[in-house]
Write a protein that holds these residues in place. Structure first.
Motif, PDB file in Angstrom:
ATOM      1  N   SER A 101     -19.797  -7.995   5.109  1.00 37.66           N
ATOM      2  CA  SER A 101     -18.307  -8.600   5.157  1.00 37.66           C
ATOM      3  C   SER A 101     -17.716  -7.674   6.195  1.00 37.66           C
ATOM      4  O   SER A 101     -17.795  -6.641   6.431  1.00 37.66           O
ATOM      5  N   LEU A 102     -16.658  -8.559   6.862  1.00 40.84           N
ATOM      6  CA  LEU A 102     -15.650  -7.743   7.632  1.00 40.84           C
ATOM      7  C   LEU A 102     -14.161  -7.607   6.776  1.00 40.84           C
ATOM      8  O   LEU A 102     -13.528  -8.811   6.607  1.00 40.84           O
ATOM      9  N   ASP A 103     -13.786  -6.456   6.795  1.00 38.70           N
ATOM     10  CA  ASP A 103     -12.426  -6.036   6.191  1.00 38.70           C
ATOM     11  C   ASP A 103     -11.397  -6.601   7.217  1.00 38.70           C
ATOM     12  O   ASP A 103     -11.171  -6.107   8.294  1.00 38.70           O
ATOM     13  N   LEU A 104     -10.605  -7.638   6.947  1.00 30.42           N
ATOM     14  CA  LEU A 104      -9.519  -8.215   7.998  1.00 30.42           C
ATOM     15  C   LEU A 104      -8.298  -7.183   7.733  1.00 30.42           C
ATOM     16  O   LEU A 104      -7.499  -7.463   8.554  1.00 30.42           O
ATOM     17  N   THR A 105      -8.190  -6.625   6.629  1.00 31.92           N
ATOM     18  CA  THR A 105      -6.781  -6.252   6.155  1.00 31.92           C
ATOM     19  C   THR A 105      -6.397  -4.992   7.303  1.00 31.92           C
ATOM     20  O   THR A 105      -5.266  -4.838   7.431  1.00 31.92           O
ATOM     21  N   GLN A 106      -7.436  -4.604   8.249  1.00 28.16           N
ATOM     22  CA  GLN A 106      -6.939  -3.540   9.176  1.00 28.16           C
ATOM     23  C   GLN A 106      -6.491  -4.155  10.441  1.00 28.16           C
ATOM     24  O   GLN A 106      -6.129  -3.252  11.301  1.00 28.16           O
ATOM     25  N   PHE A 107      -6.701  -5.410  10.371  1.00 29.48           N
ATOM     26  CA  PHE A 107      -6.246  -5.966  11.805  1.00 29.48           C
ATOM     27  C   PHE A 107      -4.760  -6.586  11.568  1.00 29.48           C
ATOM     28  O   PHE A 107      -4.511  -7.421  10.713  1.00 29.48           O
ATOM     29  N   GLY A 108      -3.718  -5.979  12.090  1.00 31.05           N
ATOM     30  CA  GLY A 108      -2.179  -6.739  11.993  1.00 31.05           C
ATOM     31  C   GLY A 108      -2.327  -8.046  12.855  1.00 31.05           C
ATOM     32  O   GLY A 108      -1.268  -8.617  12.329  1.00 31.05           O
ATOM     33  N   SER A 109      -3.183  -8.279  13.788  1.00 29.48           N
ATOM     34  CA  SER A 109      -3.156  -9.497  14.520  1.00 29.48           C
ATOM     35  C   SER A 109      -4.324  -9.693  15.143  1.00 29.48           C
ATOM     36  O   SER A 109      -5.294  -8.804  15.133  1.00 29.48           O
TER      37      SER A 109
ATOM     38  N   HIS B 148     -10.501 -14.523   0.113  1.00 28.40           N
ATOM     39  CA  HIS B 148     -11.655 -13.939   0.486  1.00 28.40           C
ATOM     40  C   HIS B 148     -12.540 -15.192   1.025  1.00 28.40           C
ATOM     41  O   HIS B 148     -12.473 -15.978   0.312  1.00 28.40           O
ATOM     42  N   LEU B 149     -12.940 -15.316   2.615  1.00 29.17           N
ATOM     43  CA  LEU B 149     -13.611 -16.510   2.929  1.00 29.17           C
ATOM     44  C   LEU B 149     -15.206 -16.056   2.537  1.00 29.17           C
ATOM     45  O   LEU B 149     -15.775 -15.218   3.233  1.00 29.17           O
TER      46      LEU B 149
ATOM     47  N   TRP C 236      -8.583 -16.972  13.281  1.00 28.02           N
ATOM     48  CA  TRP C 236      -8.088 -17.899  12.253  1.00 28.02           C
ATOM     49  C   TRP C 236      -7.676 -17.138  11.177  1.00 28.02           C
ATOM     50  O   TRP C 236      -6.602 -17.169  10.509  1.00 28.02           O
ATOM     51  N   CYS C 237      -8.701 -16.528  10.487  1.00 32.62           N
ATOM     52  CA  CYS C 237      -8.601 -15.653   9.194  1.00 32.62           C
ATOM     53  C   CYS C 237      -7.507 -14.678   9.303  1.00 32.62           C
ATOM     54  O   CYS C 237      -6.744 -14.738   8.517  1.00 32.62           O
ATOM     55  N   ILE C 238      -7.405 -14.006  10.365  1.00 29.05           N
ATOM     56  CA  ILE C 238      -6.252 -13.069  10.539  1.00 29.05           C
ATOM     57  C   ILE C 238      -5.100 -13.599  10.593  1.00 29.05           C
ATOM     58  O   ILE C 238      -4.067 -13.156   9.920  1.00 29.05           O
TER      59      ILE C 238
ATOM     60  N   LYS D 242      -8.233 -12.125   3.708  1.00 23.65           N
ATOM     61  CA  LYS D 242      -8.516 -10.342   3.758  1.00 23.65           C
ATOM     62  C   LYS D 242     -10.043 -10.244   3.908  1.00 23.65           C
ATOM     63  O   LYS D 242     -10.196  -8.987   4.452  1.00 23.65           O
ATOM     64  N   ALA D 243     -10.763 -10.898   3.832  1.00 24.73           N
ATOM     65  CA  ALA D 243     -12.417 -10.493   4.282  1.00 24.73           C
ATOM     66  C   ALA D 243     -12.995 -11.757   4.689  1.00 24.73           C
ATOM     67  O   ALA D 243     -12.756 -12.809   4.124  1.00 24.73           O
ATOM     68  N   TYR D 244     -13.836 -11.532   5.642  1.00 24.26           N
ATOM     69  CA  TYR D 244     -14.997 -12.764   6.121  1.00 24.26           C
ATOM     70  C   TYR D 244     -16.162 -12.029   5.900  1.00 24.26           C
ATOM     71  O   TYR D 244     -16.546 -11.253   6.301  1.00 24.26           O
TER      72      TYR D 244
END
Length: 296
Positions: free
Chosen positions: A72-80, A192-193, A220-222, A227-229
């Motif tokens: 999975s990809l942690d998306l919380t690290q990306f602000g945009s 969580h996607l 789109w998720c960000i 929070k996670a892909y």
């Protein structure tokens, strides 16, 4: 005895009342697993190592040779989305840009849209995604009995989703010049996607529409604070470039009768993997013919 949804189950687990006594639940599970009524064998996989169920099962039942993991990809690290697009190394950024440009030059402007479970178009898109997936399976010479189960697409198409809360089943539709070129059917729960099925127009495989759709979906998720892909289980090289978190997946099995032993040990642990390896060693053309024949 197998996980509900097998063979499409991506994560085995259990529903547990948070207020239940852990020791009593463990005793109940182990007692049932020791001799479940009417079962020849128990086979639980893929079970995340972090699942409470993994801590309740007897370690002696774990299959030592089972190798699997989720990615999975942690998306919380990306602000945009800009942070995500810039996070990749220059070579990867260039390749992703080139994919988008080639598709837009060949077909037309790219657009990603969402259709949620229960909305009029959702069922049609699920069937289209499953058909695309079957084309990919046949085109790459793979075999999947799961996608041949009668009523499978109909079941998935009836899942519910909520556009307002961004929860439940959703189809991500990538269009180019108004033409649908890729569809991903996913489920979202608690931010969580779970990227469940991905399909793309096989005729456009050289343009990599599936990878372009994945990039657009991550963006789109960000934008929507997901929070996670999660690309789920089964190790695949392409997942390495999209994810940064992995979780070990386990398998537990136990036979109670001779029939159960033949199924869980002789067939699932030895014969089936050997036949799969033999099939993969066949020439690509022969695998494609076999896959197409079975699909039809």
């Amino acid at each position: 005895l197998s996980a509900l949804g097998d063979p499409h189950t991506q994560y085995a687990g259990m529903l547990l009342d948070p207020g239940a006594c852990a020791s009593s639940v463990a005793a109940m599970v182990r007692a049932y697993m020791a001799q479940p009524e009417g079962c020849d064998a128990t086979y639980i996989e893929p079970l995340p190592s972090v699942s409470p169920l993994a801590g309740l099962l007897d370690p002696a039942w774990r299959e030592a040779g089972y190798q699997n993991q989720s990615s999975s990809l942690d998306l919380t690290q990306f602000g945009s989305t800009g942070d995500f697009l810039e996070d990749a190394d220059p070579k990867k950024r260039r390749k992703r840009l080139q994919r988008r440009q080639k598709i837009e030059k060949a077909i037309g402007e790219l657009r990603l849209r969402t259709v949620w479970g229960g909305e009029p178009e959702f069922a049609t898109l699920v069937h289209r995604c499953v058909a695309m997936k079957k084309d990919w399976i046949a085109g790459t010479g793979r075999i999947s009995t799961g996608f041949s189960i009668p009523g499978y697409a109909e079941f998935i198409s009836q899942l519910a989703g909520d556009r307002e809360t961004r929860e439940g089943a959703v189809a991500f539709v990538l269009e180019a010049g108004g033409r649908i070129i890729a569809v991903e059917v996913s489920m979202i729960r608690n931010g969580h996607l779970y990227a469940y099925i991905g399909g793309f127009d096989w005729e456009l495989s050289k343009l990599s529409p599936g990878k372009v759709q994945m990039e657009a979906t991550v963006c789109w998720c960000i934008d929507n604070r997901i929070k996670a892909y999660d690309l789920l289980g089964n190790v695949a090289s392409y997942k390495d470039s999209w994810t940064n978190i992995s979780c070990e997946l386990l398998a537990y099995s136990r036979a109670y009768t001779i029939t159960g032993w033949l199924y869980s040990t002789a067939w699932r642990s030895h014969m089936r993997p050997a036949l799969k390896q033999l099939y993969q060693s066949l020439p690509a053309g022969l695998r494609q013919w076999a896959s197409s024949s079975l699909a039809s």
